[in-house]
Structure formats: structure tokens, C-alpha cells
Write an enzyme that holds these catalytic residues in place. Structure first.
Site, PDB file in Angstrom:
ATOM      1  N   ARG A  42       6.553  14.794  25.264  1.00 34.47           N
ATOM      2  CA  ARG A  42       5.185  14.296  25.114  1.00 34.47           C
ATOM      3  C   ARG A  42       4.913  13.021  25.900  1.00 34.47           C
ATOM      4  O   ARG A  42       3.745  12.704  26.168  1.00 34.47           O
ATOM      5  CB  ARG A  42       4.871  14.097  23.636  1.00 34.47           C
ATOM      6  CG  ARG A  42       4.834  15.405  22.871  1.00 34.47           C
ATOM      7  CD  ARG A  42       4.185  15.261  21.532  1.00 34.47           C
ATOM      8  NE  ARG A  42       4.066  16.561  20.866  1.00 34.47           N
ATOM      9  CZ  ARG A  42       3.512  16.731  19.677  1.00 34.47           C
ATOM     10  NH1 ARG A  42       3.023  15.689  19.013  1.00 34.47           N
ATOM     11  NH2 ARG A  42       3.444  17.926  19.141  1.00 34.47           N
ATOM     12  N   ASP A 148      -9.319   9.359  12.127  1.00 41.18           N
ATOM     13  CA  ASP A 148      -8.038   9.720  12.722  1.00 41.18           C
ATOM     14  C   ASP A 148      -7.497   8.485  13.435  1.00 41.18           C
ATOM     15  O   ASP A 148      -8.273   7.643  13.896  1.00 41.18           O
ATOM     16  CB  ASP A 148      -8.204  10.872  13.715  1.00 41.18           C
ATOM     17  CG  ASP A 148      -6.894  11.606  13.970  1.00 41.18           C
ATOM     18  OD1 ASP A 148      -6.699  12.696  13.397  1.00 41.18           O
ATOM     19  OD2 ASP A 148      -6.059  11.083  14.743  1.00 41.18           O
TER      20      ASP A 148
END
Length: 276
Positions: A42, A148
């Protein structure tokens, strides 16, 4: 007898440990050694984008004041954003068949809901659609806070634009009623989008939510935290609910001893506030 294969220590492991510790400090997300391959995959793009040579120089950047602007990018790269409209549909059925009718019968004009860990916005928009379809123009109106930790994903949620694949779990009627087609995909209608307030928030930090809530959705988020953080979050969610309020959690999550928190289990991954 075959001897067990022992994995040789990777010289980069220390850098992965330092990055994992930083992610834990910033977001509370636990990344053990078994996740080092995920970190490597990632962060490949971030390493390239920042001009770093390798994971060692990227970890070094993060440890300096010059690396502070990179921290949100790190969290965005590490966090998992898997979602779709009406995911775990039974929760939305409960919302439509039990929550909305009860509040309508109580002559409530609004339903206060929170989508905690809202990702790219499909969950809070599904909440808004479910409430609207259950109440029509006569029932309580939804007021939804959607949060979030990932600043990039919140920006995308605010844009309200979804591909045909992302809207495939919606019926043709729902797409026609709540979206309009554009060359770039399906854009959320303004009257639906304005019912949701998208904002960045770290669940382990300060919650800028003042009112008591009728409904909290926090699904498949708490599993990424350690046990102490999980227990603290369940307690904080309970404290934010009105008496009789509803908490929906993820399919692999459970609240241990919910009665201690003033909650009762009323279905699979569904809880209600009973006192406190």
C-alpha cells in the site's frame, strides 16, 4: 523429520514496525508483523510520490517535521475502504421497519444518525434512502453525520459521484430517484446529499457531535483497533445514544457484556440503548 522453516529477519522490518507504530499512534489501527506485506504494497505509490528511495527513507521522512504533511496520506493509504450501497441489508430493513415507524409514532420530526467510518459515502446515503422510503414526506427527516479518518475518502464522499459498478446494488428505481446520470457516472441528487454532513474525524479522538443520537452505524471499523480501544468505543457509542437508540455494528464484531453499557442485543449485530 523435516525441520520447520524459519523466516530470516528482513532488514526492513524495523522500518515497518516504526510505520506501524506511527499508524497506531495517529489512528489506533493495529498492524502486526503479519501486515508488513500489506504495508509494503500500500505504500509503494507513496514512496514513489514523495521521492523516497525505499521504505527506509520513507520511514525516515515520516519521523521528521518535514514529514508531517505526509501523515494524512499515510493513513489514507493504509486504511481499508470496502463498502457498497445497502451493505448488510438487514440493518437497513430494521431501520425502515422498526426504527422509523417508532419515531414517527412518537411524533418526531427528525432522525439523528451517525455513520462512523463512512468511507466513500455509500453507507450514510443508504441510511438516508432507507429513511426516506420508509417515511415518505410525512415521517421524520434524516439528519446524518458521516465521519471517516481518511481525508481523501471524505472528499470523494462529498463529491457524491459513483460508477455504474458502485451503484449496481441499487434498484433501477433507486438510481432514477436519487441519482442523475452524468458522463462520469451517477451523481447523488442534491436533496439527498444535503441530508448528510461529511466530516473528517478520528474515532479515538474528540467527537464533535453534540446531540444525542437515534441511530449509530459503526460497521467493520472497530475490529482494526486493539481490545482496550474497542471497549472504550462501545462505551462512548452507548453514551451518545438516546434511550431506545439503535447501534448497528459489523458482521464480525460483538459487544462483550452489553448490559454493562446500558445496551441489549436485539438481533444479529444490532443493539439498543435501554438505560444510562
Amino acid at each position: 523429520m523435516n525441520k520447520p522453516v524459519i523466516r530470516a529477519a528482513d532488514p526492513d522490518d524495523i522500518h515497518y514496525r516504526n510505520i506501524a507504530a506511527l499508524v497506531y499512534a495517529e489512528a489506533g489501527i493495529v498492524l502486526g508483523p503479519e501486515k508488513f506485506a500489506l504495508i509494503r504494497a500500500r505504500l509503494r505509490k507513496r514512496i514513489s510520490t514523495t521521492g523516497c528511495r525505499d521504505i527506509a527513507s520513507y520511514a525516515g521522512l515520516l519521523a521528521t517535521p518535514a514529514g508531517q504533511p505526509e501523515l494524512p496520506e499515510l493513513i489514507s493509504a493504509i486504511t481499508t475502504n470496502v463498502t457498497h450501497f445497502f451493505r448488510e441489508r438487514r440493518h437497513f430493513q430494521t431501520l425502515a421497519t422498526e426504527v422509523v415507524p417508532a419515531l414517527r409514532d412518537a411524533d418526531r420530526s427528525e432522525i439523528h444518525a451517525w455513520s462512523a467510518g463512512c468511507s466513500s459515502g455509500q453507507e450514510p446515503l443508504s441510511i438516508a434512502m432507507a429513511i426516506h422510503e420508509a417515511s415518505g414526506n410525512m415521517g421524520p427527516r434524516p439528519t446524518i453525520v458521516a465521519t471517516d479518518i481518511d481525508t481523501k475518502i471524505i472528499s470523494r464522499a462529498r463529491a457524491g459521484l459513483y460508477s455504474p459498478e458502485e451503484t449496481s446494488s441499487l434498484s433501477a428505481i433507486q438510481r432514477e430517484k436519487y441519482f442523475h446520470r452524468t458522463p462520469d457516472g451517477f451523481k447523488v441528487m442534491e436533496n439527498l446529499q444535503r441530508q448528510v454532513q461529511f466530516t473528517t474525524m478520528n474515532l479515538l479522538g474528540h467527537w464533535n457531535i453534540r446531540e444525542k443520537l437515534d441511530v449509530i452505524f459503526c460497521r467493520n471499523v472497530v475490529i482494526y483497533f486493539d481490545l482496550q480501544a474497542q471497549l472504550a468505543l462501545w462505551q462512548r457509542f452507548s453514551q451518545r445514544l438516546m434511550e431506545g437508540g439503535w447501534l448497528f455494528i459489523g458482521h464480525s464484531e460483538r459487544i462483550p457484556d452489553p448490559a454493562k453499557l446500558g445496551l441489549e442485543s436485539v438481533g444479529n449485530t444490532t443493539y439498543r440503548k435501554i438505560h444510562g
